[in-house]
Enzyme design. Structure first.
Site, PDB file in Angstrom:
ATOM      1  N   SER A  96       0.803  -1.225   0.000  1.00  0.00           N
ATOM      2  CA  SER A  96       0.000   0.000   0.000  1.00  0.00           C
ATOM      3  C   SER A  96       0.835   1.275   0.000  1.00  0.00           C
ATOM      4  O   SER A  96       0.316   2.352  -0.293  1.00  0.00           O
ATOM      5  CB  SER A  96      -0.935   0.026   1.220  1.00  0.00           C
ATOM      6  OG  SER A  96      -0.205   0.157   2.415  1.00  0.00           O
TER       7      SER A  96
ATOM      8  N   LYS B  16       1.167   4.710   6.829  1.00  0.00           N
ATOM      9  CA  LYS B  16       0.595   5.558   5.779  1.00  0.00           C
ATOM     10  C   LYS B  16       1.315   6.904   5.787  1.00  0.00           C
ATOM     11  O   LYS B  16       2.124   7.206   6.659  1.00  0.00           O
ATOM     12  CB  LYS B  16      -0.906   5.788   6.004  1.00  0.00           C
ATOM     13  CG  LYS B  16      -1.754   4.527   6.083  1.00  0.00           C
ATOM     14  CD  LYS B  16      -1.858   3.776   4.767  1.00  0.00           C
ATOM     15  CE  LYS B  16      -2.685   2.502   4.915  1.00  0.00           C
ATOM     16  NZ  LYS B  16      -2.618   1.664   3.685  1.00  0.00           N
TER      17      LYS B  16
END
Length: 256
Positions: free
Chosen positions: A70, A141
């Site tokens: 991701s 993230k």
């Protein structure tokens, strides 16, 4: 003369025999004692090193195994990064563009109780040393919006906007758009808007817009900032910083 010679022979032969036996016994005892000390010392030193590593990992710097793609191309599956836990300990807070590890409990995942406490503790210890994948509540993230920011996607040019300024996200995965899901949000104070660099393969703040919390991650849930790559050997070094957010003005008093 013969008798005396025989006695002398016995005397000479008994000396080495006794000496050899005593020497063997002494050597045996010494070796056994040394071996016992070595094992005990090894166990003690191993426990001491493990405890020191756990303390260092808990309070200073934690290895973190990247479990998914991701965050590609910035971070790849199997990378081991070093998370700086002191980055936000002395008054500073996460900034736009920072890559951080955070606990997604209550924002990305629902609160839940782990029935097997021992297994959870062992897994936590292994993941804190970078030996196992992180738990299901830990995420990595990039910070895209901080408290007060208005984050919009996408503008007429197909770019992300923060506080009315377009952001050229040079870190995005090749071929990805900033977002296939349109959104227009204002980040509440004390929270963060998080997105992955591989937008088409990242479940991030966008996926929780309709849920309690709206995908916002509380600042106090941030574990630390990813500052270094520790593995593989060919990628060891500090994480490259981005200047994508350098021109973004702070949000106004009305937060947008």
């Amino acid at each position: 003369m013969d008798t005396e010679a025989q006695h002398m022979e016995r005397d000479r032969s008994s000396g080495p025999a006794d000496g050899t036996e005593e020497g063997s016994r002494s050597t045996h005892v010494t070796a056994r004692g040394t071996g016992g000390m070595s094992w005990g010392r090894a166990v003690f030193l191993g426990a001491l090193c493990t405890a020191a590593l756990l303390l260092f990992s808990t309070f200073v710097m934690q290895p973190f195994l990247i479990p998914s793609g991701s965050m590609e191309p910035t971070l790849r599956i199997g990378d081991r990064v070093l998370v700086n836990k002191l980055a936000y300990r002395f008054g500073s807070e996460p900034a736009r563009g920072d890559v951080v590890v955070f606990d997604g409990t209550g924002s990305f995942v629902q609160e839940s109780s782990d029935g097997n406490t021992v297994a959870a503790l062992l897994r936590g210890a292994a993941s804190s040393l970078g030996l196992a994948e992180p738990g299901g509540t830990d995420f990595v993230k990039r910070v895209v919006g901080v408290g007060g920011d208005r984050v919009v996607c996408c503008d007429k040019g197909g770019r992300l906007e923060v506080n009315g300024e377009p952001v050229d996200e040079d870190y995005l995965y090749s071929g990805d758009s900033p977002s296939q899901v349109p959104f227009d949000i204002v980040v509440p104070d004390g929270t963060l808007w998080m997105m992955g660099d591989h937008r088409s393969h990242s479940r991030d703040s966008r996926d929780h817009l309709g849920q309690p919390g709206g995908g916002m991650v509380p600042v106090d849930r941030v574990v630390g900032r990813v500052d270094w790559l520790g593995w593989p050997l060919g990628r060891i070094g500090s994480l490259e910083e981005t200047g994508a957010f350098d021109g973004i003005r702070p949000a106004g008093p009305d937060h947008g």
